[in-house]
Design an enzyme around this catalytic site. Sequence first.
Site, PDB file in Angstrom:
ATOM      1  N   LYS A  81      -5.825  60.840  -6.523  1.00  0.00           N
ATOM      2  CA  LYS A  81      -5.795  61.372  -5.151  1.00  0.00           C
ATOM      3  C   LYS A  81      -4.760  62.483  -4.953  1.00  0.00           C
ATOM      4  O   LYS A  81      -4.913  63.334  -4.080  1.00  0.00           O
ATOM      5  CB  LYS A  81      -5.531  60.242  -4.149  1.00  0.00           C
ATOM      6  CG  LYS A  81      -6.710  59.293  -4.013  1.00  0.00           C
ATOM      7  CD  LYS A  81      -6.501  58.284  -2.903  1.00  0.00           C
ATOM      8  CE  LYS A  81      -7.658  57.295  -2.875  1.00  0.00           C
ATOM      9  NZ  LYS A  81      -7.623  56.392  -1.742  1.00  0.00           N
ATOM     10  N   GLY A 144       2.591  52.033  -0.169  1.00  0.00           N
ATOM     11  CA  GLY A 144       1.884  52.760  -1.228  1.00  0.00           C
ATOM     12  C   GLY A 144       0.989  53.843  -0.647  1.00  0.00           C
ATOM     13  O   GLY A 144       1.157  54.267   0.508  1.00  0.00           O
ATOM     14  N   THR A 168       9.950  47.150  -2.135  1.00  0.00           N
ATOM     15  CA  THR A 168      10.924  48.152  -2.591  1.00  0.00           C
ATOM     16  C   THR A 168      11.303  49.002  -1.380  1.00  0.00           C
ATOM     17  O   THR A 168      10.546  49.897  -0.964  1.00  0.00           O
ATOM     18  CB  THR A 168      10.296  49.040  -3.690  1.00  0.00           C
ATOM     19  OG1 THR A 168       9.648  48.185  -4.630  1.00  0.00           O
ATOM     20  CG2 THR A 168      11.319  49.901  -4.382  1.00  0.00           C
TER      21      THR A 168
HETATM   22  P1  NAP Z   1      -0.382  51.132  -4.225  1.00  0.00           P
HETATM   23  O1  NAP Z   1      -0.175  52.584  -3.942  1.00  0.00           O
HETATM   24  O2  NAP Z   1      -0.261  50.620  -5.612  1.00  0.00           O
HETATM   25  O3  NAP Z   1       0.673  50.321  -3.277  1.00  0.00           O
HETATM   26  C1  NAP Z   1       0.789  48.937  -3.357  1.00  0.00           C
HETATM   27  C2  NAP Z   1       1.783  48.412  -2.304  1.00  0.00           C
HETATM   28  O4  NAP Z   1       1.753  46.981  -2.376  1.00  0.00           O
HETATM   29  C3  NAP Z   1       3.232  48.820  -2.543  1.00  0.00           C
HETATM   30  O5  NAP Z   1       3.871  48.945  -1.294  1.00  0.00           O
HETATM   31  C4  NAP Z   1       3.789  47.622  -3.316  1.00  0.00           C
HETATM   32  O6  NAP Z   1       5.174  47.420  -3.143  1.00  0.00           O
HETATM   33  C5  NAP Z   1       3.046  46.489  -2.645  1.00  0.00           C
HETATM   34  N1  NAP Z   1       2.941  45.307  -3.503  1.00  0.00           N
HETATM   35  C6  NAP Z   1       2.167  45.169  -4.599  1.00  0.00           C
HETATM   36  N2  NAP Z   1       2.313  43.939  -5.114  1.00  0.00           N
HETATM   37  C7  NAP Z   1       3.210  43.286  -4.316  1.00  0.00           C
HETATM   38  C8  NAP Z   1       3.780  41.984  -4.322  1.00  0.00           C
HETATM   39  N3  NAP Z   1       3.443  41.083  -5.265  1.00  0.00           N
HETATM   40  N4  NAP Z   1       4.632  41.656  -3.341  1.00  0.00           N
HETATM   41  C9  NAP Z   1       4.962  42.545  -2.374  1.00  0.00           C
HETATM   42  N5  NAP Z   1       4.470  43.792  -2.321  1.00  0.00           N
HETATM   43  C10 NAP Z   1       3.597  44.160  -3.275  1.00  0.00           C
HETATM   44  O7  NAP Z   1      -1.809  50.650  -3.721  1.00  0.00           O
HETATM   45  P2  NAP Z   1      -2.703  51.277  -2.533  1.00  0.00           P
HETATM   46  O8  NAP Z   1      -3.602  52.313  -3.086  1.00  0.00           O
HETATM   47  O9  NAP Z   1      -1.813  51.623  -1.413  1.00  0.00           O
HETATM   48  O10 NAP Z   1      -3.641  50.026  -2.165  1.00  0.00           O
HETATM   49  C11 NAP Z   1      -3.104  48.904  -1.500  1.00  0.00           C
HETATM   50  C12 NAP Z   1      -4.219  47.958  -1.031  1.00  0.00           C
HETATM   51  O11 NAP Z   1      -5.073  48.617  -0.105  1.00  0.00           O
HETATM   52  C13 NAP Z   1      -5.120  47.435  -2.150  1.00  0.00           C
HETATM   53  O12 NAP Z   1      -5.372  46.072  -1.912  1.00  0.00           O
HETATM   54  C14 NAP Z   1      -6.393  48.230  -1.989  1.00  0.00           C
HETATM   55  O13 NAP Z   1      -7.520  47.526  -2.429  1.00  0.00           O
HETATM   56  C15 NAP Z   1      -6.433  48.408  -0.478  1.00  0.00           C
HETATM   57  N6  NAP Z   1      -7.237  49.590  -0.070  1.00  0.00           N
HETATM   58  C16 NAP Z   1      -8.344  49.386   0.694  1.00  0.00           C
HETATM   59  C17 NAP Z   1      -9.113  50.454   1.086  1.00  0.00           C
HETATM   60  C18 NAP Z   1     -10.323  50.226   1.929  1.00  0.00           C
HETATM   61  O14 NAP Z   1     -11.189  51.123   1.998  1.00  0.00           O
HETATM   62  N7  NAP Z   1     -10.423  49.104   2.623  1.00  0.00           N
HETATM   63  C19 NAP Z   1      -8.751  51.771   0.698  1.00  0.00           C
HETATM   64  C20 NAP Z   1      -7.587  51.950  -0.075  1.00  0.00           C
HETATM   65  C21 NAP Z   1      -6.845  50.845  -0.466  1.00  0.00           C
HETATM   66  P3  NAP Z   1       6.272  48.158  -4.096  1.00  0.00           P
HETATM   67  O15 NAP Z   1       6.454  49.530  -3.516  1.00  0.00           O
HETATM   68  O16 NAP Z   1       7.478  47.316  -3.953  1.00  0.00           O
HETATM   69  O17 NAP Z   1       5.706  48.173  -5.480  1.00  0.00           O
END
Ligand code: NAP
Length: 292
Positions: A81, A144, A168
């Site tokens: 992205k 994220g 974080t």
């Molecule tokens: P990302 O950039 O990898 O960000 C992940 C976030 O989750 C970070 O803030 C991370 O914290 C936190 N995290 C991960 N594991 C954790 C844990 N065990 N405990 C606490 N915090 C945790 O991922 P993303 O692209 O933002 O996606 C995040 C979610 O949104 C996913 O579930 C994805 O499937 C969903 N999503 C849905 C759609 C939709 O169309 N519905 C679209 C996009 C994304 P740290 O910074 O501390 O690592």
Amino acid sequence: MDIKQQVFEWKDQHHEKKLYCVIGDPIKQSKSPLMLNEAFAVKGINAVYGSFQVAPEQLGQFMEAFRENGLSGMNVTIPHKLHIMQYLDEIDADAKALGAVNTVVNRDGKLIGYNTDGIGYVRSLKEEAIAHIENKKIVVLGAGGASRGIIYALLKESPASITVVNRTLAKAEELVQSLNTSVSLLVAGQEQLELICKDADVVINTTSVGMYPHSEENPFQGILLKKGAVASDLIYNPLLTTFVLTAADQGAIPHGGLGMFIYQGAYAFEYWTGQPAPTDRMRAIVLQALQS
Ligand code: NAP
């Protein structure tokens, strides 16, 4: 087979059609081809939507193939992205401000990047859970890529405040500092989550905690929302997470991530075709696939 050859052969199979696709790594799990091929079929548009597994080091080559074969548009997912932007001719102001592109439109050979994730989320939230976000207190867990997109879109709705909580802390601080807004945009540590959730109107999980196959996990374990607050999750597999279901049992309004997925695709379809997307049919076919 190299990625350019894959695109070339795919075009060869569908040479009389307009071509769209999604790229990512991994990509096998994506429901975008199912959803957007349905949309094209319902609207009688002679187009096909495919998917390509593109590793980070293949992105440049893929984009050459995109131009050489005259593809009409594409969606972009993790991990491209951000990096996709260097291959585009123009980037929409919102996508540029939030620093991510998930939709590319080929307008007469000029590639233009947009971001439909955040606006897709807000449309879903307003249609399915809370019509007016103005003056509401919002808590966002996670900092994220998805969090950034939805916060950017939520700020345009003039909420009273948005508080970002993240494991974080530095990432939450960085995110908040990078967004220019007159809305009260705050950061809080996880130890404050219980306190700030007590009087929030909308609480949103943007982390992957609670996603299949770890559906029993709840990042808001033991935290009570106020009655009538919205418990919202970006996750759509499961359709409603343990967080959302638990909060709903305690009087919250449930909101899952499927609507965001449908509407981000619907906005992309509308940018590509200029026609309203058949969102009911798109939702039905994705729902059927997720439930089977
Ligand atoms: P990302 O950039 O990898 O960000 C992940 C976030 O989750 C970070 O803030 C991370 O914290 C936190 N995290 C991960 N594991 C954790 C844990 N065990 N405990 C606490 N915090 C945790 O991922 P993303 O692209 O933002 O996606 C995040 C979610 O949104 C996913 O579930 C994805 O499937 C969903 N999503 C849905 C759609 C939709 O169309 N519905 C679209 C996009 C994304 P740290 O910074 O501390 O690592």
